[in-house]
Motif scaffolding. Structure first.
Motif, mmCIF file in Angstrom:
data_model
loop_
_atom_site.group_PDB
_atom_site.id
_atom_site.type_symbol
_atom_site.label_atom_id
_atom_site.label_comp_id
_atom_site.label_asym_id
_atom_site.label_seq_id
_atom_site.Cartn_x
_atom_site.Cartn_y
_atom_site.Cartn_z
ATOM 1 N N ILE A 23 0.841 -1.201 0.000
ATOM 2 C CA ILE A 23 0.000 0.000 0.000
ATOM 3 C C ILE A 23 0.875 1.250 0.000
ATOM 4 C CG2 ILE A 23 -1.649 1.352 1.369
ATOM 5 C CD1 ILE A 23 -2.782 -1.417 2.315
ATOM 6 N N LYS A 24 1.910 1.261 0.828
ATOM 7 C CA LYS A 24 2.803 2.436 0.903
ATOM 8 C C LYS A 24 3.525 2.684 -0.413
ATOM 9 C CE LYS A 24 5.106 1.180 4.561
ATOM 10 N NZ LYS A 24 6.034 1.153 5.708
ATOM 11 N N LYS A 33 -1.081 6.416 2.513
ATOM 12 C CA LYS A 33 0.261 5.906 2.795
ATOM 13 C C LYS A 33 0.668 6.195 4.237
ATOM 14 C CE LYS A 33 1.734 6.131 -1.991
ATOM 15 N NZ LYS A 33 2.710 6.610 -2.953
ATOM 16 N N ALA A 36 -1.126 3.631 6.402
ATOM 17 C CA ALA A 36 -0.474 2.328 6.229
ATOM 18 C C ALA A 36 0.851 2.286 6.982
ATOM 19 C CB ALA A 36 -0.260 2.030 4.745
ATOM 20 N N SER A 37 1.606 3.345 6.898
ATOM 21 C CA SER A 37 2.891 3.418 7.593
ATOM 22 C C SER A 37 2.709 3.368 9.103
ATOM 23 C CB SER A 37 3.619 4.700 7.181
ATOM 24 O OG SER A 37 4.863 4.790 7.827
#
Length: 95
Positions: A23-24, A33, A36-37
């Motif tokens: 995703i990132k 992002k 996700a991170s």
């Protein structure tokens, strides 16, 4: 991402981290992002810097409602999502 958070127990699994890395690296927005991170970096809870980013996303009416909700849930995680968060995450996953 909601499904990953729903199954979270203290930190994401290796498979979840791989999915979050995808995703990132993808074409999603900077906010997607960032969420996700933050999820990938959870170790019992998000870091203070990630929490600040998540709260900013959660409070930004220009972001999609589901992303705002997810960001708010992730910002509040302590070891694993609580019952209210699990209900909201289940709704976000459509299950």
């Amino acid at each position: 991402m909601a499904a990953i958070v729903l199954s979270l127990a203290h930190f994401p699994s290796d498979a979840d981290k791989e999915a979050l890395a995808t995703i990132k690296a993808g074409t999603g927005s900077a906010s997607v992002k960032a969420v996700a991170s933050a999820i990938a970096g959870i170790s019992h809870k998000v870091s203070d810097s990630d929490k600040a980013k998540l709260l900013a996303i959660a409070g930004d009416d220009n972001e999609p409602a589901d992303l705002r909700e997810l960001a708010g849930i992730v910002a509040g995680i302590n070891h694993m999502p609580g019952d209210d968060a699990k209900a909201a995450l289940t709704a976000l996953t459509g299950k």
